[in-house]
Design an enzyme around this catalytic site. Sequence first.
Site, PDB file in Angstrom:
ATOM      1  NE  ARG A  82      -2.495  -1.017   4.387  1.00  0.00           N
ATOM      2  CZ  ARG A  82      -1.523  -0.512   4.583  1.00  0.00           C
ATOM      3  NH1 ARG A  82      -2.358   0.618   4.581  1.00  0.00           N
ATOM      4  NH2 ARG A  82      -1.357  -0.993   5.381  1.00  0.00           N
ATOM      5  CE1 TYR A 222       0.852  -6.005  -2.010  1.00  0.00           C
ATOM      6  CE2 TYR A 222      -1.131  -4.264  -1.294  1.00  0.00           C
ATOM      7  CZ  TYR A 222      -0.286  -5.047  -0.822  1.00  0.00           C
ATOM      8  OH  TYR A 222      -0.245  -5.935   0.209  1.00  0.00           O
ATOM      9  N   GLY A 223      -2.786  -5.633  -4.013  1.00  0.00           N
ATOM     10  CA  GLY A 223      -4.072  -5.287  -3.703  1.00  0.00           C
ATOM     11  C   GLY A 223      -4.346  -4.328  -2.502  1.00  0.00           C
ATOM     12  CE  LYS A 231      -5.748  -3.637   4.427  1.00  0.00           C
ATOM     13  NZ  LYS A 231      -6.361  -4.562   5.850  1.00  0.00           N
ATOM     14  CG  HIS A 251      -6.780  -2.986  10.034  1.00  0.00           C
ATOM     15  ND1 HIS A 251      -6.058  -2.195  10.581  1.00  0.00           N
ATOM     16  CD2 HIS A 251      -6.992  -4.320   9.007  1.00  0.00           C
ATOM     17  CE1 HIS A 251      -5.188  -3.818   8.987  1.00  0.00           C
ATOM     18  NE2 HIS A 251      -5.668  -4.285   9.021  1.00  0.00           N
ATOM     19  CB  SER A 273      -0.755  -3.959   8.227  1.00  0.00           C
ATOM     20  OG  SER A 273      -2.053  -3.593   7.966  1.00  0.00           O
ATOM     21  CB  CYS A 275       0.866  -6.361  13.627  1.00  0.00           C
ATOM     22  SG  CYS A 275       2.366  -4.813  13.398  1.00  0.00           S
ATOM     23  N   GLY A 276      -0.213  -9.610  13.548  1.00  0.00           N
ATOM     24  CA  GLY A 276      -0.553 -11.505  13.573  1.00  0.00           C
ATOM     25  C   GLY A 276      -1.847 -11.495  13.692  1.00  0.00           C
ATOM     26  CE  LYS A 277      -5.483  -7.222  11.198  1.00  0.00           C
ATOM     27  NZ  LYS A 277      -4.347  -7.084  10.853  1.00  0.00           N
ATOM     28  CB  THR A 278      -3.834 -13.675   9.283  1.00  0.00           C
ATOM     29  OG1 THR A 278      -4.422 -12.661   7.999  1.00  0.00           O
ATOM     30  CG2 THR A 278      -4.421 -14.994   8.021  1.00  0.00           C
ATOM     31  CG  ASN A 279      -0.011 -16.218  11.498  1.00  0.00           C
ATOM     32  OD1 ASN A 279       0.239 -17.112  11.986  1.00  0.00           O
ATOM     33  ND2 ASN A 279       0.839 -14.885  10.803  1.00  0.00           N
ATOM     34  CG  ASP A 298      -7.660  -6.929   7.026  1.00  0.00           C
ATOM     35  OD1 ASP A 298      -6.436  -6.847   7.678  1.00  0.00           O
ATOM     36  OD2 ASP A 298      -7.622  -6.149   5.485  1.00  0.00           O
ATOM     37  CG  ASN A 389       2.838  -6.558   1.565  1.00  0.00           C
ATOM     38  OD1 ASN A 389       2.594  -7.200   2.945  1.00  0.00           O
ATOM     39  ND2 ASN A 389       2.920  -5.844   1.224  1.00  0.00           N
ATOM     40  NE  ARG A 391       0.113  -8.791   2.535  1.00  0.00           N
ATOM     41  CZ  ARG A 391      -0.738  -8.445   3.467  1.00  0.00           C
ATOM     42  NH1 ARG A 391      -1.479  -9.011   4.321  1.00  0.00           N
ATOM     43  NH2 ARG A 391      -0.203  -7.061   4.449  1.00  0.00           N
ATOM     44  NE  ARG A 422       5.045  -6.928  13.568  1.00  0.00           N
ATOM     45  CZ  ARG A 422       5.809  -7.495  13.388  1.00  0.00           C
ATOM     46  NH1 ARG A 422       7.061  -8.520  14.011  1.00  0.00           N
ATOM     47  NH2 ARG A 422       4.657  -9.017  12.187  1.00  0.00           N
ATOM     48  CG  ASN A 520      -0.486 -15.375  20.774  1.00  0.00           C
ATOM     49  OD1 ASN A 520       0.138 -15.502  21.772  1.00  0.00           O
ATOM     50  ND2 ASN A 520      -0.086 -14.756  19.926  1.00  0.00           N
TER      51      ASN A 520
HETATM   52  P1  GTP Z   1      -2.507  -7.637   7.496  1.00  0.00           P
HETATM   53  O1  GTP Z   1      -3.121  -8.905   7.068  1.00  0.00           O
HETATM   54  O2  GTP Z   1      -1.368  -6.568   6.507  1.00  0.00           O
HETATM   55  O3  GTP Z   1      -2.819  -6.699   7.883  1.00  0.00           O
HETATM   56  O4  GTP Z   1      -1.788  -8.269   8.667  1.00  0.00           O
HETATM   57  P2  GTP Z   1      -1.699  -9.215   9.863  1.00  0.00           P
HETATM   58  O5  GTP Z   1      -2.364  -8.689  10.830  1.00  0.00           O
HETATM   59  O6  GTP Z   1      -2.808 -10.011   9.522  1.00  0.00           O
HETATM   60  O7  GTP Z   1      -0.115  -9.878   9.941  1.00  0.00           O
HETATM   61  P3  GTP Z   1      -0.476 -11.107  10.147  1.00  0.00           P
HETATM   62  O8  GTP Z   1      -1.267 -12.413  11.332  1.00  0.00           O
HETATM   63  O9  GTP Z   1      -0.218 -12.144   8.458  1.00  0.00           O
HETATM   64  O10 GTP Z   1       1.156 -11.661  10.733  1.00  0.00           O
HETATM   65  C1  GTP Z   1       2.616 -10.795   9.627  1.00  0.00           C
HETATM   66  C2  GTP Z   1       3.426 -11.069  10.808  1.00  0.00           C
HETATM   67  O11 GTP Z   1       3.431 -11.400  12.509  1.00  0.00           O
HETATM   68  C3  GTP Z   1       4.056 -12.509  10.465  1.00  0.00           C
HETATM   69  O12 GTP Z   1       5.034 -12.616   9.903  1.00  0.00           O
HETATM   70  C4  GTP Z   1       4.266 -13.380  11.799  1.00  0.00           C
HETATM   71  O13 GTP Z   1       5.245 -14.710  11.687  1.00  0.00           O
HETATM   72  C5  GTP Z   1       4.562 -12.315  12.669  1.00  0.00           C
HETATM   73  N1  GTP Z   1       3.309 -12.937  14.173  1.00  0.00           N
HETATM   74  C6  GTP Z   1       1.864 -13.014  13.990  1.00  0.00           C
HETATM   75  N2  GTP Z   1       1.869 -13.774  14.820  1.00  0.00           N
HETATM   76  C7  GTP Z   1       2.508 -13.972  15.999  1.00  0.00           C
HETATM   77  C8  GTP Z   1       2.954 -13.979  17.052  1.00  0.00           C
HETATM   78  O14 GTP Z   1       2.124 -14.359  18.083  1.00  0.00           O
HETATM   79  N3  GTP Z   1       3.965 -14.069  17.626  1.00  0.00           N
HETATM   80  C9  GTP Z   1       4.943 -13.554  16.855  1.00  0.00           C
HETATM   81  N4  GTP Z   1       6.392 -13.017  17.048  1.00  0.00           N
HETATM   82  N5  GTP Z   1       4.887 -13.431  15.383  1.00  0.00           N
HETATM   83  C10 GTP Z   1       3.860 -13.237  14.848  1.00  0.00           C
HETATM   84 MN    MN Z   2      -3.914 -10.260   7.460  1.00  0.00          MN
HETATM   85 MN    MN Z   3      -5.159  -4.980   7.037  1.00  0.00          MN
END
Ligand code: GTP
Ligand code: MN
Ligand code: MN
Length: 610
Positions: A82, A222-223, A231, A251, A273, A275-279, A298, A389, A391, A422, A520
């Site tokens: 972005r 780009y997406g 977005k 978000h 972005s 910082c771990g939402k998808t995870n 997201d 970045n 995707r 973060r 987590n």
């Molecule tokens: P957008 O899709 O851009 O909005 O981001 P997002 O918030 O979905 O971030 P995503 O879950 O894709 O995480 C991005 C990065 O954070 C990756 O490199 C992960 O490895 C790292 N990450 C996610 N969860 C954790 C966690 O619990 N601990 C650590 N150390 N890293 C994490």
């Molecule tokens: Mn995400």
């Molecule tokens: Mn996002």
Amino acid sequence: MGDLAQKPLLEKAPTTHAGLLAWVEEVAELTQPDRIYWVDGSEEENTRLTDELVAAGTLTRLNPELFPNSFAAFSDPADVARVEEQTFICSENKRDAGFTNNWMAPAEMKEKLRGLFSGSMRGRTMYVIPFVMGHLDAEDPKYGVEITDSAYVVASMRIMANIGTAVLDKMTETNAFFVPALHSLGAPLEAGQADVPWPCNPDKWIVHFPEERSIWSFGSGYGGNALLGKKCYALRIASVMARDEGWLAEHMLILKLTSPEKKKYYISAAFPSACGKTNLALLDPTIKGWEVETLGDDITWMRIGKEGELRATNPEAGLFGVAPGTGWGTNPNAMRAIAKGHSIFTNVALTDDGGVWWEGMTDEVPAHLTDWQGNSWTPDSDKPAAHPNSRFCTPISQIDMLAEEYYSPEGVELSAILFGGRRKTTVPLVTQARSWTNGIFMGSTLSSETTAAAAGQVGVLRRDPMAMLPFIGYDAGDYLKHWISVSGKANPERLPHIFLVNWFRRTADGGFAWPGFGDNARVLKWAIERIEGKADAIETPIGFVPAGHSLDLTGLDLTHAHVEDAVRVDREEWDAELASIEEWYAKFGDSLPEALRSELDALKERMADH
Ligand code: GTP
Ligand code: MN
Ligand code: MN
């Protein structure tokens, strides 16, 4: 169909929606495409478009035995994220865009854009994509139509939103309002000129007109800049609709947590972005008896329900997830969804057998790859194989752990909201807010070190209110006031509890203070037990943090002392933090809600006594 249908370009228009026909014609006159194509969203159409994209070199078909019906795209190296510097909110008054947005007077910006879009689709097809964000059978469906000259955008929008004939028919039947979302790569093809795999323009403009609820995006494929339902609409324009209609566009991820007693809780979480939402949304809990299901990763739309409860829905139909760091170890649920195919990967590396790879996907690094820029790559290479970045774009329906409530237009009642960023220092692993308003204070002062998700320097600390800094479509102070006023209409007993989390704190030796990912779930468990009045906490000036023994560490190689370190509130760090929050709040001027100023004053007093 009246006069418009007589025009050769529009004669096959599958709608009688006068407003839409007029807009399509106006855009065609401006951008001068060779042809107009109305996207129906069918499988057959998708096959045809992706075949064409493969022939054009934009997409590489992956080995169908590894990733059925999946493709990789490689962008121009200058079009990977972005572009916040080039993102504008063009409200009539500058004041209404606030200090967090770039602004230009609408008339001036329109003139500039008309110049850029003039003839910008020459030699290309203009695709018209009817779409809806959220449910087509919602009380008030949120329609949009994206016009684009990129077939990659069509194929990606098909994954990320409900598009095509059913949407257009209902829009036409009800003569519904739609958000006009215009996108051009800004790369017209003159007669005889050869195309490139990733056409784009060095001059990029991502522009929003909040009063007329329209979007103009120029120059990027780009997406986040080009899939305008995401977005641009579901956050920036929707935040303005939400302000005017009394709801919230955020978000945030949404997940469903089921306890060993089979009690269900719905939790949303706002992290900036990358910082771990998808995870977190796709969390695989490492503690027995706790189950997680996904509703969204997201974007979350929230409104107050009939009983004064806060209800949440996910307006998207796909995942557009950060690839690096997504692996079988860290996020097996995402990996399983991806492995079902029907996905588009952008700027990942290719394996020699026609699959994809990125840093963190597997523990073992392949001996040879083709990197995202098409170069031969080995583990000795000094650059990452996939762009940081890069995707994956995958239908949400492919997630095994998708909660059935995802499909309900009413959404779910939230029990908790997490805000997180973060931060290497200062911010504890988890802190429970003292009250709802104290929680809004936490959200309003949320901070994070910048990532590769946006163009610019990485690792710089910035404040990111509710993780919405790049997405608030109006004045940031008004946005905070809106949070307070919407929740003022809720039943206070039913408001979710707010927690601040930080998965990224470091220890003295530089490692992560907390293992994160599946672990987590232990933090979620503590949060739920706090809500249920069952878990112990220590009161600190900033809120309640877990007592060392109250966080479930079963099966982990961590001691309670570790936890105490991860949740430490350090007086020196917080003196610096308070000064930085003070500076941040000063930027709001008169627009800062009084209630939040009082929260800061109260925090300063508590900290002084600490
Ligand atoms: P957008 O899709 O851009 O909005 O981001 P997002 O918030 O979905 O971030 P995503 O879950 O894709 O995480 C991005 C990065 O954070 C990756 O490199 C992960 O490895 C790292 N990450 C996610 N969860 C954790 C966690 O619990 N601990 C650590 N150390 N890293 C994490
Ligand atoms: Mn995400
Ligand atoms: Mn996002």
